[in-house]
Design a protein around this motif. Sequence first.
Motif, PDB file in Angstrom:
ATOM      1  N   ASP A   1      11.458 -29.451  12.939  1.00  0.00           N
ATOM      2  CA  ASP A   1      11.956 -28.497  11.966  1.00  0.00           C
ATOM      3  C   ASP A   1      10.773 -27.841  11.266  1.00  0.00           C
ATOM      4  OD1 ASP A   1      10.991 -30.508  10.354  1.00  0.00           O
ATOM      5  OD2 ASP A   1      12.955 -31.209   9.730  1.00  0.00           O
ATOM      6  N   ALA A   2      11.077 -27.026  10.252  1.00  0.00           N
ATOM      7  CA  ALA A   2      10.020 -26.291   9.566  1.00  0.00           C
ATOM      8  C   ALA A   2       9.017 -27.232   8.908  1.00  0.00           C
ATOM      9  CB  ALA A   2      10.636 -25.359   8.517  1.00  0.00           C
ATOM     10  N   GLY A   3       9.509 -28.343   8.343  1.00  0.00           N
ATOM     11  CA  GLY A   3       8.608 -29.292   7.674  1.00  0.00           C
ATOM     12  C   GLY A   3       7.593 -29.901   8.621  1.00  0.00           C
ATOM     13  N   LEU A   4       8.046 -30.347   9.792  1.00  0.00           N
ATOM     14  CA  LEU A   4       7.126 -30.925  10.766  1.00  0.00           C
ATOM     15  C   LEU A   4       6.193 -29.861  11.334  1.00  0.00           C
ATOM     16  CD1 LEU A   4       6.176 -33.330  12.406  1.00  0.00           C
ATOM     17  CD2 LEU A   4       8.011 -32.879  14.056  1.00  0.00           C
ATOM     18  N   PHE A   5       6.716 -28.649  11.518  1.00  0.00           N
ATOM     19  CA  PHE A   5       5.882 -27.572  12.041  1.00  0.00           C
ATOM     20  C   PHE A   5       4.716 -27.276  11.097  1.00  0.00           C
ATOM     21  CE2 PHE A   5       4.945 -22.977  12.505  1.00  0.00           C
ATOM     22  CZ  PHE A   5       4.511 -22.997  13.824  1.00  0.00           C
ATOM     23  N   VAL A   6       4.980 -27.265   9.802  1.00  0.00           N
ATOM     24  CA  VAL A   6       3.910 -27.041   8.825  1.00  0.00           C
ATOM     25  C   VAL A   6       2.853 -28.130   8.933  1.00  0.00           C
ATOM     26  CG1 VAL A   6       3.370 -27.008   6.354  1.00  0.00           C
ATOM     27  CG2 VAL A   6       5.348 -25.744   7.218  1.00  0.00           C
ATOM     28  N   LYS A   7       3.283 -29.358   9.143  1.00  0.00           N
ATOM     29  CA  LYS A   7       2.327 -30.468   9.243  1.00  0.00           C
ATOM     30  C   LYS A   7       1.437 -30.347  10.469  1.00  0.00           C
ATOM     31  CE  LYS A   7       5.275 -33.767   6.755  1.00  0.00           C
ATOM     32  NZ  LYS A   7       6.077 -35.018   6.872  1.00  0.00           N
ATOM     33  N   ILE A   8       1.995 -29.877  11.591  1.00  0.00           N
ATOM     34  CA  ILE A   8       1.175 -29.801  12.797  1.00  0.00           C
ATOM     35  C   ILE A   8       0.302 -28.542  12.820  1.00  0.00           C
ATOM     36  CG2 ILE A   8       2.849 -31.124  14.127  1.00  0.00           C
ATOM     37  CD1 ILE A   8       3.614 -28.501  15.527  1.00  0.00           C
ATOM     38  N   LEU A   9       0.506 -27.644  11.861  1.00  0.00           N
ATOM     39  CA  LEU A   9      -0.386 -26.487  11.781  1.00  0.00           C
ATOM     40  C   LEU A   9      -1.814 -26.911  11.455  1.00  0.00           C
ATOM     41  CD1 LEU A   9       1.726 -23.747   9.945  1.00  0.00           C
ATOM     42  CD2 LEU A   9       1.039 -23.819  12.353  1.00  0.00           C
ATOM     43  N   LEU A  10      -1.975 -28.017  10.745  1.00  0.00           N
ATOM     44  CA  LEU A  10      -3.320 -28.489  10.400  1.00  0.00           C
ATOM     45  C   LEU A  10      -4.119 -28.875  11.638  1.00  0.00           C
ATOM     46  CD1 LEU A  10      -5.506 -29.270   8.399  1.00  0.00           C
ATOM     47  CD2 LEU A  10      -4.367 -31.505   8.123  1.00  0.00           C
TER      48      LEU A  10
ATOM     49  N   VAL B   1       7.325 -18.635  16.197  1.00  0.00           N
ATOM     50  CA  VAL B   1       7.907 -19.942  15.900  1.00  0.00           C
ATOM     51  C   VAL B   1       8.104 -20.120  14.407  1.00  0.00           C
ATOM     52  CG1 VAL B   1       7.487 -22.430  15.978  1.00  0.00           C
ATOM     53  CG2 VAL B   1       7.031 -21.035  17.995  1.00  0.00           C
ATOM     54  N   ALA B   2       7.140 -19.651  13.607  1.00  0.00           N
ATOM     55  CA  ALA B   2       7.273 -19.741  12.150  1.00  0.00           C
ATOM     56  C   ALA B   2       8.489 -18.944  11.677  1.00  0.00           C
ATOM     57  CB  ALA B   2       5.998 -19.241  11.479  1.00  0.00           C
TER      58      ALA B   2
END
Length: 453
Positions: free
Chosen positions: A86-95, A68-69
């Motif tokens: 999008d990539a920005g939201l995906f980074v946020k939900i990685l936490l 996915v990344a």
Amino acid sequence: MNVLLNNIYPFVVFPATALLLSLLLTRICIKVLPVLGFVDQPKDKHIHDKPVPTAGGIAIVISFVLPVAVFLFEGGVLCRFIHVIDAGLFVKILLPIAVLVIVGLMDDKYSVPFRYRFIVQLGIGVYCWYIGVAFTNFWGFTLPWFVSLTLTVLWIVFFINVYNLIDGLDGLSGGLGVFSALSLGAFFLLSGHYNATVILFCFAASCSGYLRYNFHPAKIFMGDTGSMLLGFIFAMFGILFSANIETISIVLIPILACGVPVLDGVLVVWRRLGNKILSKFAPEYVYGSMGIADRDVNHVHHRILRKYGNCKKAVLVLYFLAVVLSASDFFLMIFDSIMGISALAVIAAVILLVVDWIATFEIRNTILIVKNLPENIKVLANNVYVQFVSLFLVAIVSIIGYSFLNEILFHSDYAKAFFSVTATSTVMAFVLCSMIAAAYIHKQKLMQKVESF
């Protein structure tokens, strides 16, 4: 659609990569996890009778996150399409994903008390609301921030725990995860949200690779590391779907896509609250645990297992139930107006039949609670029950009618809207009368059943 056909490879390449990674990493986990101390020992309420590696959810996490990344960061393969993530939201939900994995690993090895896991889940719910993954509208009404926060947190915590509760038979939680991911992915595909579709197909592939080694007899368990991740992913995409699809089925679609775990979660709350009430004035009738976080052997999968006496058969029956609920879900997506009302009636009938078939302990508790009430309170309760059912059905049908009226007026010309609303109102009146009559009949049958307990 031409754009979709010209860019079909993301829907194949990235899920295929996730599947291969999951197969490879699960095999590695089977060898490595026992060495690290991640072993599920047989206990009195467990189905298996020998030690099995646990925390296999780590293979699902890695095989899901990596493709996915790459998909989101490699330049936006589907940047021309509508998307909800999008990539920005995906980074946020990685936490929150990382937090759930860490807590899951600790629980799989050291058995973390539920209250600490619950606090973490609450924090994750608040964090998701803060980053914008939240319920903000309901049937056209903007929700106050405190209502939005409460609904979002409750939704996320509930989903995280229902997939944890349903993880009790070989291949069950992983298989249901595959069906749920494919169903939600298909709904996003029909709605034009193709980024979310690819991501959910990747998640289904990751669960499928793990399922290869988890189906009976299981060589590995996902543990809380995997089950909490499943619940979180479906909770998050359920919110994203509800926030971007404005139809009458806005909330029902993600719920029915995850129908079996949600059903089990509802029964858990119903059963244990009933036991708690019975323990006050009729403790001899209490059967099973009373604490929400306690383990017991009365989950949906335990009941199906006792009925069929075979793990594989029980799991396949629950797979079939998941498919039925997901299939009924598609009626809400592809039909509108009068056909939408018919779809709701079919779904309501299916759910009532399933509950009547499975919820034996819960119905028993409810009957016994009413039976043990003082006579004057019992008469009052029966009268209130009848009025409550009538008012509740009227309220539900009114809300549905209002929603369809808005959709019809918005999407159709006035003449068509007039005839559609008239026909819809007639159908709703018929359904209301039928349901009230069925409620009276069903209530009498339930009261007769109490004599058998």
